[in-house]
Design an enzyme around this catalytic site. Structure first.
Site, mmCIF file in Angstrom:
data_model
loop_
_atom_site.group_PDB
_atom_site.id
_atom_site.type_symbol
_atom_site.label_atom_id
_atom_site.label_comp_id
_atom_site.label_asym_id
_atom_site.label_seq_id
_atom_site.Cartn_x
_atom_site.Cartn_y
_atom_site.Cartn_z
ATOM 1 N N LYS A 2 -14.729 -8.433 -5.455
ATOM 2 C CA LYS A 2 -14.992 -8.539 -4.020
ATOM 3 C C LYS A 2 -16.497 -8.639 -3.788
ATOM 4 O O LYS A 2 -17.217 -7.654 -3.998
ATOM 5 C CB LYS A 2 -14.426 -7.316 -3.301
ATOM 6 C CG LYS A 2 -12.909 -7.184 -3.423
ATOM 7 C CD LYS A 2 -12.410 -5.950 -2.697
ATOM 8 C CE LYS A 2 -10.902 -5.880 -2.708
ATOM 9 N NZ LYS A 2 -10.390 -4.634 -2.099
ATOM 10 N N LYS A 52 0.844 -1.194 0.000
ATOM 11 C CA LYS A 52 0.000 0.000 0.000
ATOM 12 C C LYS A 52 0.882 1.248 0.000
ATOM 13 O O LYS A 52 1.634 1.487 0.955
ATOM 14 C CB LYS A 52 -0.911 0.000 1.234
ATOM 15 C CG LYS A 52 -1.684 -1.305 1.444
ATOM 16 C CD LYS A 52 -2.577 -1.660 0.265
ATOM 17 C CE LYS A 52 -3.284 -2.983 0.497
ATOM 18 N NZ LYS A 52 -4.074 -3.417 -0.662
HETATM 19 MG MG MG Z 1 -7.114 -2.437 -3.555
#
Ligand code: MG
Length: 372
Positions: A265, A165
């Site tokens: 997702k 990230k």
């Molecule tokens: Mg992502």
């Protein structure tokens, strides 16, 4: 078979360690998860879970799920839970949008369909493509050396694919992070640099063109249009995540040639039914897919990984597991777990995970068919 009762629980899932995203703009310490159990007049029960990653990651939050269940649960009472498409259309008619709130009910319907048919979810979703699913680590935003240390720790647990990230307003810091991670990358390892929409298009173009990283970059900017602008002026493969919700968003991304892959997702997309449609579109148009849930315990992780296992391997990248980040275990010994970088799916009918009732504690509410 008829739905006789729907029971709802809320659990606060504490993370084992604080986690930062989007260049440190977003910090997470606990997740709000909603569990549902759909009981039937013939005995079997199905389990579902919806756990947005906190309330600042997506336009979704735990309280919104439980409020929407007041409208959605009565729609299913008295209906045959195996009629999954029919019931999804009924939920969409009763409450348009609010996709994330529908996902726990849809997941529980799939669990019931599996139990009614005696088949594990991956068989119902297309059939097992292989024996296991490769799983990836998730590396919190930090200083370059901190991120390299987190990747080393993940490597020791068998992870060979890492989602690092990054992002923020300092291009030099992001370039330093990427170069440090690339310098420490081992042969055969893959890294995706997930920006979580923290960059402006100009910053994305500057950083991506400055680094020689061969890895994927993910969700560099907030909107699809901004990501298309980045796509046209950079070379690395792009993955999109947070800017895609409904099926139409995916069609728009494909038409715009915005990306080479997407995250699939179930909680963000409205459940396994809608996630499967996106998976099938992705396979048809040649995308690479990361299939995993937004967050949650081993229940949500396992449901999503059944969809991953039934996806052709050439179309899937590794899947992330949320439950190893949590300080407690909802279903010890059950479900898809990291074993040296791979997760094996249960072969029991349905999802193959039932949360521990003592761990869940008292239910919040129950929806039942009124007495005739
Ligand atoms: Mg992502």
């Amino acid at each position: 078979m008829r739905v006789s009762r729907i029971t709802v629980w809320q659990k606060t899932l504490r993370l084992a360690k604080p986690y930062w995203l989007s260049g440190g703009r977003l910090k997470f310490e606990a997740l709000d998860s909603t569990f549902v159990r759909i009981d039937t007049d013939e005995g079997p029960s199905g389990w579902g879970e919806a756990c947005p990653w906190g309330q600042s990651y997506l336009p979704a939050f735990g309280g919104g799920i439980r409020a929407a269940l007041e409208v959605l649960a009565p729609v299913l009472i008295g209906r045959d839970p195996r009629d999954i498409d029919l019931l999804n259309r009924a939920m969409d008619l009763a409450l348009p949008g609010h996709l994330y709130a529908k996902s726990p009910l849809d997941m529980a319907l799939w669990d019931l369909l599996g139990q009614a048919s005696g088949l594990p979810l991956h068989s119902l979703l297309g059939g097992a493509e292989g024996e296991s699913v490769a799983v990836n680590s998730s590396i919190s935003t930090g200083a370059p050396e901190e991120m390299v240390a987190l990747i080393e720790a993940a490597r020791a647990e068998g992870y060979r694919t890492h989602s690092a990230k990054i992002g923020g307003n300092d291009p030099a810091l992001d370039i330093a992070r990427i170069e440090a991670i690339e310098a420490a990358r081992q042969p055969g390892e893959q890294v995706t640099y997930d920006v979580n929409r923290a960059w402006s298009p100009a910053l994305a173009i500057e950083v991506m063109n400055a680094v020689a990283a061969r890895g994927w970059f993910e969700q560099p900017c907030e909107t699809l249009e901004q990501c298309v602008q980045v796509r046209r002026r950079t070379r690395q493969p792009l993955m999109l995540d947070e800017c895609l919700h409904g099926f139409q968003d995916h069609l728009d991304a494909w038409r715009a040639r915005a990306c080479e892959g997407v995250k699939v997702k179930p909680n963000r997309l409205g459940g396994l039914t809608k996630a499967r449609r996106v998976r099938d579109l992705g396979v048809a148009v040649g995308w690479r897919l990361h299939i995993e849930d937004v967050g949650g315990t081993v229940l949500a992780d396992t449901a999503a990984l059944h969809l991953a296992l039934s996806t052709p391997p050439e179309h899937r990248l590794a899947s992330w597991l949320c439950h190893p980040h949590l300080s407690e275990d909802a279903a010890p010994g059950q479900g898809a777990r990291n074993r040296d970088g791979e997760a094996v799916l249960p072969k029991a009918p349905g999802i193959g995970v039932a949360p521990d009732l003592d761990w869940l504690g008292a239910a919040l509410t129950t929806y039942e068919r009124p007495a005739p």
